[in-house]
Design a protein around this motif. Structure first.
Motif, PDB file in Angstrom:
ATOM      1  N   SER A  34       0.428  -0.692  -0.382  1.00 60.04           N
ATOM      2  CA  SER A  34      -0.094   0.156  -0.342  1.00 60.04           C
ATOM      3  C   SER A  34       0.913   1.202   0.148  1.00 60.04           C
ATOM      4  N   ARG A  35       1.973   0.950   1.081  1.00 57.07           N
ATOM      5  CA  ARG A  35       2.952   2.048   0.511  1.00 57.07           C
ATOM      6  C   ARG A  35       3.634   2.146  -0.872  1.00 57.07           C
ATOM      7  N   ALA A  36       3.466   1.645  -1.137  1.00 57.50           N
ATOM      8  CA  ALA A  36       4.317   1.459  -2.474  1.00 57.50           C
ATOM      9  C   ALA A  36       3.338   1.943  -3.172  1.00 57.50           C
ATOM     10  N   PHE A  37       2.396   1.587  -3.556  1.00 60.48           N
ATOM     11  CA  PHE A  37       0.961   2.352  -4.240  1.00 60.48           C
ATOM     12  C   PHE A  37       1.017   3.488  -4.420  1.00 60.48           C
ATOM     13  N   GLU A  38       0.867   3.475  -3.423  1.00 59.04           N
ATOM     14  CA  GLU A  38       0.822   5.412  -3.084  1.00 59.04           C
ATOM     15  C   GLU A  38       1.538   6.021  -3.419  1.00 59.04           C
ATOM     16  N   ARG A  39       2.964   5.743  -3.352  1.00 63.74           N
ATOM     17  CA  ARG A  39       4.301   6.484  -3.695  1.00 63.74           C
ATOM     18  C   ARG A  39       3.818   6.902  -5.830  1.00 63.74           C
ATOM     19  N   ALA A  40       3.607   5.673  -5.974  1.00 67.60           N
ATOM     20  CA  ALA A  40       3.206   5.153  -7.592  1.00 67.60           C
ATOM     21  C   ALA A  40       2.447   6.082  -7.996  1.00 67.60           C
ATOM     22  N   VAL A  41       1.359   6.648  -6.846  1.00 68.47           N
ATOM     23  CA  VAL A  41       0.369   7.376  -7.949  1.00 68.47           C
ATOM     24  C   VAL A  41       1.031   8.563  -7.817  1.00 68.47           C
ATOM     25  N   ASP A  95       2.057   0.899 -14.075  1.00 67.03           N
ATOM     26  CA  ASP A  95       3.327   0.246 -14.287  1.00 67.03           C
ATOM     27  C   ASP A  95       4.495   0.336 -14.605  1.00 67.03           C
ATOM     28  N   GLU A  96       4.727   1.301 -14.785  1.00 65.86           N
ATOM     29  CA  GLU A  96       6.105   2.025 -15.173  1.00 65.86           C
ATOM     30  C   GLU A  96       6.518   2.504 -13.482  1.00 65.86           C
ATOM     31  N   ALA A  97       5.568   2.950 -13.157  1.00 65.37           N
ATOM     32  CA  ALA A  97       5.959   3.999 -11.814  1.00 65.37           C
ATOM     33  C   ALA A  97       6.359   2.830 -10.864  1.00 65.37           C
ATOM     34  N   PRO A  99       7.551  -1.023  -9.232  1.00 61.94           N
ATOM     35  CA  PRO A  99       9.464  -1.402  -8.899  1.00 61.94           C
ATOM     36  C   PRO A  99       8.514  -3.040  -9.638  1.00 61.94           C
ATOM     37  N   PRO A 100       9.432  -3.957 -10.575  1.00 64.33           N
ATOM     38  CA  PRO A 100       9.244  -5.104 -10.960  1.00 64.33           C
ATOM     39  C   PRO A 100       9.034  -5.586 -10.084  1.00 64.33           C
ATOM     40  N   GLY A 101       7.816  -6.499 -10.543  1.00 63.33           N
ATOM     41  CA  GLY A 101       7.304  -7.608  -9.476  1.00 63.33           C
ATOM     42  C   GLY A 101       6.170  -7.467  -8.781  1.00 63.33           C
ATOM     43  N   LEU A 102       5.580  -6.492  -8.847  1.00 62.15           N
ATOM     44  CA  LEU A 102       4.540  -5.515  -8.584  1.00 62.15           C
ATOM     45  C   LEU A 102       3.781  -4.775  -9.746  1.00 62.15           C
ATOM     46  N   ASP A 103       3.199  -5.708 -10.470  1.00 61.03           N
ATOM     47  CA  ASP A 103       2.575  -5.967 -11.719  1.00 61.03           C
ATOM     48  C   ASP A 103       1.671  -5.217 -12.053  1.00 61.03           C
ATOM     49  N   VAL A 104       1.021  -3.558 -12.666  1.00 60.57           N
ATOM     50  CA  VAL A 104      -0.251  -3.568 -13.051  1.00 60.57           C
ATOM     51  C   VAL A 104      -0.405  -4.670 -14.492  1.00 60.57           C
ATOM     52  N   VAL A 105      -1.634  -5.298 -14.411  1.00 61.05           N
ATOM     53  CA  VAL A 105      -2.242  -6.095 -15.194  1.00 61.05           C
ATOM     54  C   VAL A 105      -3.128  -5.828 -15.684  1.00 61.05           C
ATOM     55  N   GLU A 106      -4.349  -5.140 -15.603  1.00 64.77           N
ATOM     56  CA  GLU A 106      -5.346  -4.689 -15.996  1.00 64.77           C
ATOM     57  C   GLU A 106      -6.256  -3.407 -15.366  1.00 64.77           C
TER      58      GLU A 106
END
Length: 252
Positions: A34-41, A95-97, A99-106
């Motif tokens: 959840s921390r990684a995703f909030e940083r990614a957005v 998906d670009e934001a 890290p590899p291994g946490l991959d947005v599929v759809e």
């Protein structure tokens, strides 16, 4: 009196996201993700809608997160946006934001209703290094023949005992292709295919393995690898798990 915070506008668009946890990133906890995703957005400059209150948070709803250490091809969440965006562009940016291994599929536009309500069951694959297929098949037969399989799990409220058998809709064993014991010439890794109904308490793959150990005492030579293959609506008659985003995709 403390000044009241400004009320935020409701989201103008909701998107549902399927993502995967692969490789070493399967050890990412839900809190870490959840921390990684909030940083990614933020990095992806997604126009997020925010909650109201003194500490506004981006509108992100998580559903059916897998246990830490389990790989998964079917993790889901929903986000609320402050402006209408192209789902394909959001998928690419997120998906670009990440890290590899946490991959947005759809990414698809959300339909009315709760995402959690669509996640009724999960399909799992469990690799058991060092367990011959014959042993796994006998353990599966014993498990399926049992009316109840009690297991114990440590929870926040202490040690809890519950039945893991009722949640198992399908359970089978097969060989891991190409994995052979050099001494005996037999398969050195059995694979369990499991379909688990979601409920309370939530039965996890490691609970099924604990139940098998209770019944037949089987142990793997190395740590089992759990992988969620699917998560979604349940066909109780067939014991299969559907795609929770299929209806969204069909009406896009």
């Amino acid at each position: 009196m403390r000044e009241q915070p400004q009320q935020q506008a409701p989201p103008v668009q909701r998107l549902r996201i399927r993502y995967a946890k692969r490789g070493r990133l399967r050890f990412t906890s839900h809190r870490d993700f959840s921390r990684a995703f909030e940083r990614a957005v933020v990095r992806a400059r997604i126009p997020m809608a925010y909650s109201s209150g003194f500490n506004p948070h981006p509108r992100i709803s998580y559903a059916g997160a897998s246990p830490t250490g389990a790989a998964s091809e079917a993790e889901y969440l929903e986000i609320g946006l402050a402006q209408v965006s192209d789902p394909a562009a959001v998928r690419e940016a997120l998906d670009e934001a990440l890290p590899p291994g946490l991959d947005v599929v759809e990414v698809v536009e959300a339909r009315p209703g709760s995402l959690s309500d669509l996640l009724e069951a999960s399909s799992w694959r469990i690799r058991l290094p060092g367990v011959p297929l014959g042993d796994a098949e006998r353990a599966v037969a014993t498990f399926l023949a049992a009316a109840e399989v009690p297991v114990e799990r440590m929870t926040k409220k202490g040690l809890r005992t519950f039945d893991c058998r009722a949640a198992v809709l399908r359970l089978g064993a097969e060989d891991a292709a190409g994995v052979v014991d050099a001494t005996t010439g037999t398969s050195a890794c059995a694979i369990l295919e499991v379909v688990l109904r979601h409920g309370t308490p939530s039965v996890r793959p490691d609970d099924v393995l604990a139940g098998l150990r209770t019944l037949v005492g089987h142990e793997a030579d190395a740590a089992p690898l759990h992988e969620r293959l699917a998560q979604g609506p349940l066909d109780a008659q067939l014991g299969t798990v559907g795609d929770p985003l299929a209806l969204h995709r069909d009406t896009a």
